[in-house]
Design a protein around this motif. Structure first.
Motif, PDB file in Angstrom:
ATOM      1  N   MET A   1    -148.990  40.516 -27.401  1.00  0.00           N
ATOM      2  CA  MET A   1    -150.515  40.712 -26.667  1.00  0.00           C
ATOM      3  C   MET A   1    -150.854  39.249 -26.722  1.00  0.00           C
ATOM      4  N   LYS A   2    -150.881  38.449 -27.779  1.00  0.00           N
ATOM      5  CA  LYS A   2    -151.742  37.227 -27.690  1.00  0.00           C
ATOM      6  C   LYS A   2    -150.937  36.181 -26.659  1.00  0.00           C
ATOM      7  N   LYS A   3    -149.534  36.322 -26.799  1.00  0.00           N
ATOM      8  CA  LYS A   3    -148.577  35.582 -26.026  1.00  0.00           C
ATOM      9  C   LYS A   3    -148.936  35.625 -24.516  1.00  0.00           C
ATOM     10  N   ASN A   4    -148.977  36.817 -24.222  1.00  0.00           N
ATOM     11  CA  ASN A   4    -149.236  37.329 -22.699  1.00  0.00           C
ATOM     12  C   ASN A   4    -150.715  37.456 -22.391  1.00  0.00           C
ATOM     13  N   ASN A   5    -151.643  36.946 -23.105  1.00  0.00           N
ATOM     14  CA  ASN A   5    -153.143  37.033 -22.744  1.00  0.00           C
ATOM     15  C   ASN A   5    -153.552  38.388 -22.393  1.00  0.00           C
ATOM     16  N   LEU A   6    -153.144  39.335 -23.004  1.00  0.00           N
ATOM     17  CA  LEU A   6    -153.663  40.589 -22.970  1.00  0.00           C
ATOM     18  C   LEU A   6    -155.106  41.170 -23.802  1.00  0.00           C
ATOM     19  N   GLY A   7    -155.540  40.194 -24.571  1.00  0.00           N
ATOM     20  CA  GLY A   7    -156.598  40.548 -25.403  1.00  0.00           C
ATOM     21  C   GLY A   7    -156.430  41.315 -26.488  1.00  0.00           C
ATOM     22  N   ASN A   8    -157.314  42.226 -26.760  1.00  0.00           N
ATOM     23  CA  ASN A   8    -157.192  42.986 -28.143  1.00  0.00           C
ATOM     24  C   ASN A   8    -157.098  44.573 -27.971  1.00  0.00           C
ATOM     25  N   ASP A   9    -157.347  44.903 -26.517  1.00  0.00           N
ATOM     26  CA  ASP A   9    -157.151  46.293 -26.313  1.00  0.00           C
ATOM     27  C   ASP A   9    -155.780  46.892 -26.101  1.00  0.00           C
ATOM     28  N   ILE A  10    -155.276  47.560 -26.741  1.00  0.00           N
ATOM     29  CA  ILE A  10    -153.839  48.097 -26.813  1.00  0.00           C
ATOM     30  C   ILE A  10    -153.720  48.807 -25.451  1.00  0.00           C
ATOM     31  N   HIS A  11    -154.486  49.255 -24.714  1.00  0.00           N
ATOM     32  CA  HIS A  11    -154.243  49.960 -23.516  1.00  0.00           C
ATOM     33  C   HIS A  11    -153.861  49.007 -22.522  1.00  0.00           C
ATOM     34  N   GLU A  12    -154.175  47.543 -22.654  1.00  0.00           N
ATOM     35  CA  GLU A  12    -153.748  46.587 -21.693  1.00  0.00           C
ATOM     36  C   GLU A  12    -151.998  46.392 -21.568  1.00  0.00           C
ATOM     37  N   LEU A  13    -151.687  46.188 -22.876  1.00  0.00           N
ATOM     38  CA  LEU A  13    -150.278  46.320 -22.982  1.00  0.00           C
ATOM     39  C   LEU A  13    -149.340  47.446 -22.691  1.00  0.00           C
ATOM     40  N   TYR A  14    -150.046  48.614 -22.610  1.00  0.00           N
ATOM     41  CA  TYR A  14    -149.697  49.784 -21.921  1.00  0.00           C
ATOM     42  C   TYR A  14    -149.703  49.707 -20.319  1.00  0.00           C
ATOM     43  N   ARG A  15    -150.641  49.005 -19.760  1.00  0.00           N
ATOM     44  CA  ARG A  15    -150.821  48.670 -18.478  1.00  0.00           C
ATOM     45  C   ARG A  15    -149.819  47.493 -17.908  1.00  0.00           C
ATOM     46  N   TYR A  16    -149.571  46.533 -18.985  1.00  0.00           N
ATOM     47  CA  TYR A  16    -148.522  45.583 -18.669  1.00  0.00           C
ATOM     48  C   TYR A  16    -147.214  46.335 -18.635  1.00  0.00           C
TER      49      TYR A  16
END
Length: 546
Positions: free
Chosen positions: A330-345
């Motif tokens: 998440m850090k590498k892909n600038n997804l912030g700290n919200d795990i839902h952004e990883l799901y959307r990614y």
């Protein structure tokens, strides 16, 4: 004089042809489901009696399979007639023709001194085949048809049925029957739920440990299903359910798909306890490349489908939020700290992959309306629970929807003797009252529980799908055969044409024909189950369905 001679000869030809045609006087009763758009009775109380040898004309090599199917179908119905292909259209008793003047899913059947079937495409003629079967009647072992003109086409483009192969194993012969059932009532899509926490039924060569021993299908069997369905006008849509519902991935290949503490489990989506994480580690690049390898295998088998269903629902992201790989990714892909952004990614990246392969991606309702990463509008959402994202919001935001409303389109039998594990089935009459722009649910936490969400008619809802979950092999056909017609009728004809009692009388007649086609007369009691509701303290209790 020459002109009079020509007229005389023509008259003789007409008379000689008419002698070959025999008619039966009998009261006409049209039992076709779904109900045709237009039926015109040309001669009341009269049927054409087809000869013992029926000459069939087809206008393309593609229609050859249809000729074979129709021949086999009428043998199943115990008719003594035989069928023979001919090249002379004028000498045929039955002709199958493509007419580009008709819409792609529009067909016509004209019955007079012979039967002429025209369709805007081969798919339309395949649907006309089902109507032909339902129109046919038996007269001392010979086929008779009413003297009519019939014109028909569906209102909804997507007419689907889901079969859950990953929770309850289905025999090969049962799947063939289900394909016949779908074709008989003019569904055009049959979704195979191939994977879940319980079973992995797809035979992967790249990941052979994934398949469940003795409860998976061979590639030859799957290819046979695909071909059998396509010949009958049905496309099989594969579903590999990720990133949730993925325990088989995590257990069989932990070195690829697991998080570091998968065996420690955690709390499930409903507040209970899970002993093993069933969510993929979306923080590892190898997970993405491995899924792509698997998906290519799946697409090669289900080659007739322009679609691929990713699942993507009910992923319990709390189970993976603290994994070090996830945090690093998440850090590498600038997804912030919200795990839902990883799901959307994850959803966006999978969609990009499928588009690169010329496929359109389907997902269950699962992503929320709000999020930094935008979910592409070219993803079609199968809206079922109206909990994660409301159907009206999805339409407003520009998505295409397939209505899979939990109530009354779910047909569920868990097979669990625990009285707290509830069967979810609605009767045919209740299903007949539903419409394509209406969402309801039995789950008291959903906004669609107390008051259904009813949308205005709009083109964003492209169709609907009945979903048969957790059904045993033995209960599948009995549960669906009387419920499915009510569902199909409501999307074939979005405006009701007749009252339910009149409609269901026709269903009972067509069901007799279906029994012969699938060689199965097993029936369901059509009993219904219970709602889960909340008491004053918010504890789940159950009450009878309404």
């Amino acid at each position: 004089m020459i002109q009079l001679t020509r007229i005389f000869i023509l008259s003789l030809l007409v008379l000689s042809c008419s002698k070959k045609v025999k008619y039966i006087d009998k009261e006409i009763n049209i039992n076709v489901v779904p109900l045709p758009k237009k039926v015109e009775v040309i001669e009341s109380n009269k049927y054409i009696l087809l000869p013992k040898k029926i000459n069939v004309f087809i206008d393309s090599d593609e229609s050859k399979n249809l000729f074979d199917l129709i021949s086999k179908d009428f043998k199943k119905l115990n008719y003594s007639n035989s069928f023979e292909l001919i090249t002379n259209k004028n000498r045929s008793n039955l002709s199958l023709e493509i007419d580009k003047e008709l819409d792609e899913e529009e067909y016509e059947i004209a019955v007079d001194n012979k039967i002429v079937i025209k369709g805007g495409s081969l798919s339309a003629i395949k649907m006309a085949r089902s109507t032909l079967l339902q129109l046919s009647e038996n007269d001392k072992g010979r086929i008779i048809f009413p003297i009519i003109n019939l014109r028909d086409s569906p209102d909804a483009a997507y007419r689907g049925l889901l079969i859950d192969l990953a929770r309850k194993w289905h025999k090969v012969e049962t799947i063939y029957k289900l394909i016949d059932l779908a074709s008989f009532y003019k569904l055009n899509y049959l979704q195979f739920h191939l994977t879940d926490d319980q079973l992995f039924t797809f035979p992967s060569e790249n990941f052979p440990k994934l398949q469940t021993k003795d409860k998976h299908y061979t590639k030859q069997e799957l290819l046979s299903f695909v071909d059998y369905a396509y010949q009958r006008g049905v496309v099989i849509v594969p579903e590999i359910d990720v990133p949730g519902h993925s325990m088989q991935f995590v257990k069989k290949y932990p070195e690829i798909f697991s998080i570091s503490n998968a065996e420690s489990g955690g709390e499930d989506l409903f507040g209970g306890r899970v002993d093993f994480v069933n969510v993929l580690n979306m923080g590892k690049e190898e997970v993405y490349t491995s899924l792509e390898k698997l998906f290519v295998e799946v697409m090669d088998i289900f080659h007739t489908s322009p679609y691929f269903h990713l699942g993507a629902d009910e992923a319990n992201l709390k189970l993976i939020v603290d994994d070090p790989d996830v945090k690093k990714f998440m850090k590498k892909n600038n997804l912030g700290n919200d795990i839902h952004e990883l799901y959307r990614y994850f959803i966006v990246r999978m969609n990009d992959f499928f588009k690169s392969k010329g496929k359109q991606m389907f997902v269950w309702e699962g992503f929320s309306r709000n999020g930094k990463i935008e979910i592409p509008r070219d993803i079609t959402v199968f809206e079922f629970e109206s909990l994660y994202n409301l159907p009206n919001h999805l339409v407003e935001d520009g998505y295409k929807l397939v209505n899979t409303s939990w109530k009354p389109l779910y047909v569920v039998r868990s097979g669990n003797p625990d009285p707290n594990v509830l069967p979810l089935k609605w009767g045919p009459e209740r299903i007949y009252e539903w419409n394509m722009w209406r969402w309801e649910t039995w789950y008291y936490k959903s906004p669609a529980y107390k008051k259904p969400i009813q949308l205005d008619r709009n083109k964003s809802v492209i169709g609907a799908q009945m979903c048969s979950w957790e059904q045993t092999d033995e209960s599948e056909i009995p549960s669906l055969r009387k419920r499915l017609p009510s569902f199909v009728e409501r999307i074939w004809n979005v405006d009701k044409k007749v009252e339910f009692d009149v409609f269901f009388e026709k269903v009972n007649k067509t069901d007799i024909v279906l029994s012969e086609i699938i060689n199965d007369k097993s029936q369901d009691s059509l009993l219904i189950g219970f709602n889960i509701v909340g008491d004053a303290k918010g504890n789940p209790i159950r009450e009878p369905f309404n």
